[in-house]
Design an enzyme around this catalytic site. Structure first.
Site: not given
Ligand code: DGL
Length: 271
Positions: A3-4, A35-36, A66-67, A143, A174-176
């Site tokens: 993932d980012s 990344y998004g 990561c989507n 983050e 989004c995995t976040h």
């Protein structure tokens, strides 16, 4: 898995729970996050590069946790890579369809993921209207370790202000975003189902490994989890602990990564 940043830890945790005997290598590319908000070709390049790094480290399969990276690189990455590759979009859609009780389905994601339109296309194929919203401020909020509090709530209210009145299902695309569930629950209320595809992804991976004869037999000791991070280690460790990420070594991963592989060139990823 990669993932980012810390987002994919939501998927890693589900995989460790579902497949406790497997070893995991998690790459968090925090040096190049987010990344998004980057161009699709750049994110696709990152995805191929991180996949090559994992292949060099001898992994038997890859999960794009990561989507943004999954929508920019799949299915090409899966066709090109020498090991099986799974993403997070289809499992998330399946989980949403299972929970859907009518009305439109909300899709929250990064600019990259919403622009890719993958969730919207899957929902349209199932005859369901999508209400898609890019929420670029959510990733830095997670983050920074402030997913639970008034900053996050204010931002969530901003993004969700014009949602349809009959919205009862929302995909966390989004995995976040699973880190924002308490905040989203406050803003959306208890009647809206918040869909985190992490468990569904873990099921897809478990089934795939079993089907391909790649699953590790049950063992008395749990598998190992190694986390490799391209950016600042201390802030990663701090946020990973807030998010309840799995225990295990957290080590630096230096950029630039390994030389590009022939299978990447065949997929048209520029050197
Ligand atoms: N967690 C990632 C995703 O699922 C990426 C977030 C970002 O770096 O913008 O899209």
């Amino acid at each position: 898995m990669f993932d980012s940043g810390v987002g994919g830890l939501s998927v890693l945790s589900a995989l460790v729970r579902r497949l406790p005997h497997e070893d995991f290598v998690y790459l968090g590319d925090t040096a190049r996050l987010p990344y998004g908000s980057k161009p699709a070709a750049m994110v696709r390049g990152f995805a191929f590069e991180l996949a090559a790094e994992l292949v060099d480290r001898g992994v038997k399969a890859i999960v794009v946790a990561c989507n943004s990276a999954a929508t920019a690189s799949l299915p090409d990455l899966a066709s090109a890579a020498p090991v099986p590759v799974w993403g997070v979009v289809e499992p998330g859609v399946s989980a949403a369809l299972a929970a859907h009780t009518g009305g439109p389905v909300g899709v929250l994601g990064t600019h990259r993921t919403i622009a890719a339109g993958s969730y919207q296309a899957h929902l349209a194929a199932a005859g369901i209207d999508a209400w898609a919203r890019a929420c670029p401020l959510f990733v830095p909020i997670v983050e920074e370790g402030v997913a639970d509090g008034e900053i996050a709530e204010l931002v969530a209210r901003h993004y969700l202000a014009d949602r349809p009145a009959d919205l009862r299902t929302v995909i966390l695309g989004c995995t976040h975003y699973p880190a924002l569930v308490p905040t989203l629950r406050t803003v959306l209320g208890p009647a809206v189902a918040l869909i985190d595809g992490a468990n569904a992804t873990a099921e897809v991976v478990a089934d795939g490994l079993a089907r391909l004869g790649l699953a590790r037999p049950a063992a008395p000791a749990p598998g190992r989890v190694l986390q490799l991070v391209t950016g600042d280690l201390e802030s990663y460790r701090h946020v990973a602990a807030i998010l309840g990420g799995p225990a295990g070594d957290v080590l630096p991963l230096r950029l630039p990564l390994t030389p590009r592989k022939a299978w990447m060139a065949r997929a048209g990823v520029a050197a």
